[in-house]
Design a protein around this motif. Sequence first.
Motif, PDB file in Angstrom:
ATOM      1  N   PHE A  37      79.358  70.238 103.955  1.00 32.45           N
ATOM      2  CA  PHE A  37      79.603  70.822 102.511  1.00 32.45           C
ATOM      3  C   PHE A  37      77.708  71.043 102.737  1.00 32.45           C
ATOM      4  CE2 PHE A  37      81.615  66.602 102.277  1.00 32.45           C
ATOM      5  CZ  PHE A  37      82.970  66.602 101.353  1.00 32.45           C
TER       6      PHE A  37
ATOM      7  N   PRO B 120      81.795  79.784 101.926  1.00 36.20           N
ATOM      8  CA  PRO B 120      82.222  78.558 101.583  1.00 36.20           C
ATOM      9  C   PRO B 120      83.933  78.587 100.904  1.00 36.20           C
ATOM     10  CG  PRO B 120      81.314  80.403 100.000  1.00 36.20           C
ATOM     11  CD  PRO B 120      81.556  81.019 101.285  1.00 36.20           C
TER      12      PRO B 120
ATOM     13  N   THR C   9      75.335  67.788 105.178  1.00 39.28           N
ATOM     14  CA  THR C   9      75.719  68.553 104.372  1.00 39.28           C
ATOM     15  C   THR C   9      74.300  70.010 105.055  1.00 39.28           C
ATOM     16  OG1 THR C   9      75.827  66.966 102.748  1.00 39.28           O
ATOM     17  CG2 THR C   9      74.454  68.933 101.852  1.00 39.28           C
TER      18      THR C   9
ATOM     19  N   LYS D  86      72.553  73.258 103.745  1.00 44.52           N
ATOM     20  CA  LYS D  86      71.467  74.393 102.619  1.00 44.52           C
ATOM     21  C   LYS D  86      70.480  75.221 102.991  1.00 44.52           C
ATOM     22  CE  LYS D  86      67.659  71.040 101.938  1.00 44.52           C
ATOM     23  NZ  LYS D  86      67.346  69.907 100.976  1.00 44.52           N
TER      24      LYS D  86
ATOM     25  N   ASP E 265      72.327  77.249  96.403  1.00 45.88           N
ATOM     26  CA  ASP E 265      73.342  78.518  96.197  1.00 45.88           C
ATOM     27  C   ASP E 265      73.139  78.791  97.973  1.00 45.88           C
ATOM     28  OD1 ASP E 265      73.187  78.424  92.958  1.00 45.88           O
ATOM     29  OD2 ASP E 265      71.205  79.615  93.186  1.00 45.88           O
TER      30      ASP E 265
ATOM     31  N   GLU F 289      75.463  72.980  99.654  1.00 50.16           N
ATOM     32  CA  GLU F 289      75.033  72.545  98.452  1.00 50.16           C
ATOM     33  C   GLU F 289      73.197  73.484  97.936  1.00 50.16           C
ATOM     34  OE1 GLU F 289      73.103  68.478  98.896  1.00 50.16           O
ATOM     35  OE2 GLU F 289      71.019  69.598  99.293  1.00 50.16           O
TER      36      GLU F 289
ATOM     37  N   ASP G 172      86.816  75.977  98.054  1.00 49.85           N
ATOM     38  CA  ASP G 172      86.519  76.019  96.512  1.00 49.85           C
ATOM     39  C   ASP G 172      86.568  74.664  96.933  1.00 49.85           C
ATOM     40  OD1 ASP G 172      87.553  78.277  96.256  1.00 49.85           O
ATOM     41  OD2 ASP G 172      89.898  77.633  96.691  1.00 49.85           O
ATOM     42  N   ASN G 173      86.071  74.172  98.414  1.00 51.88           N
ATOM     43  CA  ASN G 173      85.578  71.862  97.399  1.00 51.88           C
ATOM     44  C   ASN G 173      84.064  71.910  97.637  1.00 51.88           C
ATOM     45  OD1 ASN G 173      86.389  73.072 100.084  1.00 51.88           O
ATOM     46  ND2 ASN G 173      87.618  70.709 101.056  1.00 51.88           N
ATOM     47  N   LYS G 174      83.490  73.330  97.750  1.00 55.89           N
ATOM     48  CA  LYS G 174      81.971  73.198  98.033  1.00 55.89           C
ATOM     49  C   LYS G 174      81.928  72.397  99.557  1.00 55.89           C
ATOM     50  CE  LYS G 174      78.985  72.785  95.591  1.00 55.89           C
ATOM     51  NZ  LYS G 174      77.862  73.959  95.120  1.00 55.89           N
ATOM     52  N   THR G 175      82.973  72.794 100.334  1.00 54.55           N
ATOM     53  CA  THR G 175      82.312  72.810 101.764  1.00 54.55           C
ATOM     54  C   THR G 175      82.378  74.216 102.498  1.00 54.55           C
ATOM     55  OG1 THR G 175      84.784  73.372 102.251  1.00 54.55           O
ATOM     56  CG2 THR G 175      83.880  70.544 102.019  1.00 54.55           C
TER      57      THR G 175
END
Lengths: 267, 308
Positions: free
Chosen positions: A61, A95, A262, A264, A65, A63, A97-100
Amino acid sequence: MMCLKNYLCLPVALLAALFAGACGSVDIDDEDLDAVDGTEAPAVVTRVDPATAATVNGKVFFEGDLPRARRLAMDAEPACAGLHTEPVYSEVVVPNDNKTLRHVFVYVKEGLEGMKFETPTEPAVLDQKGCIYLPHMMGVQVNQPVRILNSDPTTHNVHPTPRNNREWNESMAPNVPPKMKKFPREEVMIPVKCNVHPWMKSYIGVLPHPFFSVTDGDGSFEITGLPPGEYTIGIWHEFLKEGVTTHKVTLAASESKSVDFTLKQAS
Amino acid sequence: MNHSLPTSIGSAGSYHYFAVITACFTFLLIVAGALVTGNEAGLSVPDWPLSYGSLNPPWEGNIRYEHGHRLVAAFVGLLTIALAVWVWKKEPRRPVRKLGWIALGVVVAQGILGGVTVLWYLPAPISVLHACLAQTFFCLVVSLAWLSSSAWAQRVRDRSPGLPLNRLAMAAAGAIYLQLLLGAIFRHTQSGILPHLLGALLVTLLAGWLMARVFRSPRASSVLTGAATLLGVLLALQLLLGLASWLLRLATADAVQPQFPVVAVTTAHVAVGALILAASVILALQSWRVRSEEGRAESRTPATPVNP
């Protein structure tokens, strides 16, 4: 040889000194690579019993922007621009659509020391198609053949820039036979670029085992066929470096475990 | 050691325009080289000395920049051979004759370095040396053009107090060369900007001092004031280009391919840097002439009798 005139000595000496200095920076020779192949790996190949083989899977995933997708400017190269009817975007950060995230290399980082795995004879394939590399990211085993194609009607050059393997830079005109290459040393990751079309970049992860995966269009990965044991699973992304990038997992025989990561942007 | 150069150009003027043309093509070559770096085209042609095994490779993508650079370089090499022979045949001043051969040696070394950068995949020290040797060669050709010009023969006087003009001009030229070296290191190694900024400060101070010194001199020649004015204008432009280049780099840090505004501004920054160096070399040569003139004048002055 003595300089014929004093005024010629300076450029000659300067050149000699710099050539000598640059010689020191030439990375790896064949003997180094052969020594790695012949002496470091254990002689006995590890066989994983399919009945006890374990699996680790999950998603990566993001997180916060993410940088906006950059449109590739192929306008200056009609041979490339003409191959696309839709805009083409950079694959640096993709990215879902499912925040992955797509194009994250996931691999067993620790836990397989002392084991040797058979090298596949089936080549991995890296294609140059539409003036982009397909796939954008891939994994191979040490010494596994890599078949490099040019499916484009234009000239490319293929230029891996490794740290542990030997660097090379070779041209590929349209319609030439595929190139077969190998990477004899473990390395996560080797950037590959085309200097003719500077937006073309790809990454190859070279591992001494077959336990790796690249996240797909829904951010998923799956590593199968693992012998039971304790492992550190690591991930690598070309731009996002912060976040949860490793997980320790213990896998019993035939067990399947799910771990998520995750990433970022660096703050 | 006698540092003076003969001031009469004699038959040397015959090759002056040819030296100017060679200098112009060398400037074009520096611009072509900067475009290669800016467009990340240095390894778009994997072989050397031929390009894709040919003198006429496919004119595609970044190959245009790299092969174009090689063609201009080959032409400058031919011009330099002709210039060195011409200087050797026509130049009455021995030091200037040597300069012609040194220029030829440097351009040959530069060609080999260009090949080495390609065959060894752009090692940073070689790339930096290639960039600096280009500027060295440009200085040599500009010097040959200047030393064979009628402007060189113009009489110069400088009786102003303070640091001798020739030393100040040499220091400024040295600082500008150092600054080009720091710029090349910054560009080719992605190291920090601080040394290059400090270099800019040093160059601005020295060049400002030199210009003030020239303009304060009551009998400075039009050649000196012209070169000092040119230096000042170019320096102001260069500072603006440097700032723009840095801001554009920051704004496009996550770009996935070379961006045209960045390439245009950084190329202009390299080009103006070369012109500043050329202007400083002309100033240094001409102010060296000041010293030569004064040295000769003093040697002609009879010794003053000492009163018992």
